[in-house]
Design a protein around this motif. Structure first.
Motif, mmCIF file in Angstrom:
data_model
loop_
_atom_site.group_PDB
_atom_site.id
_atom_site.type_symbol
_atom_site.label_atom_id
_atom_site.label_comp_id
_atom_site.label_asym_id
_atom_site.label_seq_id
_atom_site.Cartn_x
_atom_site.Cartn_y
_atom_site.Cartn_z
ATOM 1 N N LYS A 168 30.410 65.435 36.151
ATOM 2 C CA LYS A 168 31.042 65.433 37.417
ATOM 3 C C LYS A 168 30.418 66.404 38.437
ATOM 4 O O LYS A 168 30.265 67.575 38.001
ATOM 5 N N TRP A 169 30.505 66.162 39.542
ATOM 6 C CA TRP A 169 29.879 67.095 40.592
ATOM 7 C C TRP A 169 30.884 67.258 41.594
ATOM 8 O O TRP A 169 31.781 66.615 41.892
ATOM 9 N N THR A 170 30.750 68.354 42.223
ATOM 10 C CA THR A 170 31.465 69.032 43.390
ATOM 11 C C THR A 170 30.553 69.197 44.330
ATOM 12 O O THR A 170 29.557 69.766 44.613
ATOM 13 N N GLY A 171 30.794 68.647 45.736
ATOM 14 C CA GLY A 171 30.379 68.638 46.979
ATOM 15 C C GLY A 171 30.463 67.845 47.994
ATOM 16 O O GLY A 171 31.664 66.848 47.947
ATOM 17 N N PRO A 172 29.776 67.484 49.210
ATOM 18 C CA PRO A 172 28.562 68.321 49.258
ATOM 19 C C PRO A 172 28.825 69.573 50.069
ATOM 20 O O PRO A 172 29.626 69.326 50.995
ATOM 21 N N PHE A 173 28.010 70.359 49.920
ATOM 22 C CA PHE A 173 28.032 71.950 50.657
ATOM 23 C C PHE A 173 26.839 71.983 51.626
ATOM 24 O O PHE A 173 25.537 71.472 51.043
ATOM 25 N N SER A 174 27.015 72.352 52.826
ATOM 26 C CA SER A 174 25.953 72.642 53.769
ATOM 27 C C SER A 174 25.554 73.983 53.542
ATOM 28 O O SER A 174 25.923 74.934 53.614
ATOM 29 N N VAL A 175 24.024 73.913 53.234
ATOM 30 C CA VAL A 175 23.509 75.129 53.009
ATOM 31 C C VAL A 175 22.132 75.707 53.691
ATOM 32 O O VAL A 175 21.734 76.673 53.697
ATOM 33 N N ALA A 176 21.663 74.627 54.499
ATOM 34 C CA ALA A 176 20.410 74.960 55.165
ATOM 35 C C ALA A 176 20.722 75.421 56.684
ATOM 36 O O ALA A 176 21.691 74.875 57.248
ATOM 37 N N GLN A 177 20.338 76.711 57.266
ATOM 38 C CA GLN A 177 20.462 76.993 58.589
ATOM 39 C C GLN A 177 19.381 77.204 59.279
ATOM 40 O O GLN A 177 18.401 78.045 59.098
ATOM 41 N N THR A 178 18.775 76.084 59.947
ATOM 42 C CA THR A 178 17.679 76.053 60.706
ATOM 43 C C THR A 178 17.767 76.979 61.887
ATOM 44 O O THR A 178 18.933 77.023 62.605
ATOM 45 N N ASP A 179 16.712 77.313 62.651
ATOM 46 C CA ASP A 179 16.580 77.895 64.149
ATOM 47 C C ASP A 179 16.510 76.810 65.030
ATOM 48 O O ASP A 179 15.446 76.217 65.380
ATOM 49 N N PRO A 180 17.412 76.374 65.903
ATOM 50 C CA PRO A 180 17.576 75.529 67.013
ATOM 51 C C PRO A 180 16.488 75.683 68.053
ATOM 52 O O PRO A 180 16.018 74.828 68.682
ATOM 53 N N GLU A 181 15.892 77.099 68.069
ATOM 54 C CA GLU A 181 15.034 77.262 69.087
ATOM 55 C C GLU A 181 13.499 77.269 68.275
ATOM 56 O O GLU A 181 12.320 77.178 69.028
ATOM 57 N N SER A 182 13.457 76.825 67.329
ATOM 58 C CA SER A 182 12.079 76.321 66.605
ATOM 59 C C SER A 182 11.707 75.042 66.890
ATOM 60 O O SER A 182 12.452 74.297 67.476
ATOM 61 N N TRP A 183 10.472 74.670 66.330
ATOM 62 C CA TRP A 183 9.961 73.300 66.563
ATOM 63 C C TRP A 183 10.832 72.102 66.120
ATOM 64 O O TRP A 183 10.934 71.061 66.439
ATOM 65 N N MET A 184 11.891 72.523 65.172
ATOM 66 C CA MET A 184 12.990 71.617 64.451
ATOM 67 C C MET A 184 13.762 70.901 65.328
ATOM 68 O O MET A 184 14.483 69.987 65.348
ATOM 69 N N GLY A 185 14.050 71.787 66.429
ATOM 70 C CA GLY A 185 15.041 71.404 67.437
ATOM 71 C C GLY A 185 16.574 71.738 66.883
ATOM 72 O O GLY A 185 16.843 72.407 65.841
#
Length: 332
Positions: free
Chosen positions: A70-87
């Protein structure tokens, strides 16, 4: 067949864009059976101190369990930089969490759909690359490190994983996508000691066309498939270096294994003749349970009411000898 492959890819990408996005609103659920989790590229980190399993994958969300049932989630864990190449809102594919030294590292593929880097065969290629985030805790949050990029901006790369080779140095092993080179590769690049960036340039390990089992129909003839996907490295009980990776047999997702003759990433890499999973299972990784049992996590594809559903599964494995042997499905 190439046009068919591109069409399938386009349909899946359009349908799953919101699923792959880190910024979608997550509704936390508890006691979810594994076969009711909708997740591709499942990666499971075992935390012995907390007696917990952490599962992540495409979409960049995190699930927790103490028994694999049995699983609990989903949790958001990634915090990217909106000013980086990723947008501002990158798509996240094939996330992995690795404990290395005293920190936790989040290897994932990020795609900025607003930036186009190439057009090959009429197919527009978006800015996509492997990258690494870091956290003090397994549950995150995971944040960017020093280097803005790990791999060239003009090459679409994906499915990066961590491996420490016999030289004691950490490496990222990743795929250079077939959409651009038309014959997907698996490559390596050295990482800085704290994994905060890369050193030098990537080096070819092998090409998709070298596999004897991944095939497709090309102009009425059977030829090699062009897709490389999901590398994951391991050592057998005899010390042999192996890598599981995924491709296609016509339109069926399937996983194979390759072994390094030298016992290092430099190879040469010798492909096994036959795949190691049943049809429709792939993008695997290996982990040891809290009770000491080795398992492989993979996902399967299923179409329900026109929707492509991806479901995580577990298999028994044994690599205590000279080769990886995949056993029966494991039901927690």
């Amino acid at each position: 067949m190439i046009k068919k492959s591109l069409l399938i890819l386009a349909l899946i990408t359009v349908h799953l864009t919101s699923v792959f996005s880190q910024n979608r609103t997550a509704v936390i659920r508890q006691d979810v059976p594994l076969d009711s989790v909708r997740l591709s590229d499942p990666f499971i980190l075992v935390d012995k101190k907390a007696s917990l399993y952490y599962m992540t994958g495409t979409g960049g969300m995190l699930w927790k369990s103490n028994d694999l049932k049995k699983w609990t989630g989903p949790f958001s864990v990634a915090q990217t930089d909106p000013e980086s190449w990723m947008g501002k809102n990158p798509m996240i594919w094939a996330a992995e969490i690795h404990q290395y030294n005293d920190k936790y590292y989040y290897f994932a593929t990020f795609t900025n759909r607003e930036v186009k880097i190439d057009t090959v065969g009429g197919n527009v290629i978006e800015r996509r690359a492997c990258h690494v985030l870091v956290s003090e805790n397994a549950e995150g949050p995971y944040i960017p490190m020093k280097d803005p990029i790990y791999l060239p901006a003009n090459k679409p790369t994906l499915d990066g994983t961590l491996w420490v080779d016999k030289d004691g140095k950490p490496y990222m092993v990743y795929c250079y996508e077939w959409l651009q080179n038309l014959n997907g590769t698996i490559e390596k690049i050295e990482l800085k000691p704290d994994l905060s960036g890369s050193i030098g340039e990537g080096k070819l390990l092998f090409r998709a066309s070298e596999s004897p089992w991944s095939r497709e129909q090309l102009n009425g003839k059977v030829g090699p498939n062009k897709v490389t996907d999901g590398p994951y490295l391991f050592r057998t009980g005899t010390g042999r270096l192996g890598m599981i990776w995924t491709s296609w047999i016509d339109d069926i997702y399937t996983q194979g294994v390759v072994y390094s003759k030298s016992g290092t990433l430099d190879g040469p890499w010798i492909q096994e003749k036959d795949p190691i999973t049943p049809p429709n299972y792939g993008h695997g990784m290996l982990f040891c349970t809290l009770t000491g049992k080795w398992l492989m996590s993979v996902h399967s594809h299923k179409t329900v009411n026109g929707r492509n559903i991806r479901i995580p599964h577990l298999f028994d494995v044994d690599f205590s000898g000279d080769k990886l042997i995949v056993g029966k499905p494991y039901i927690p």
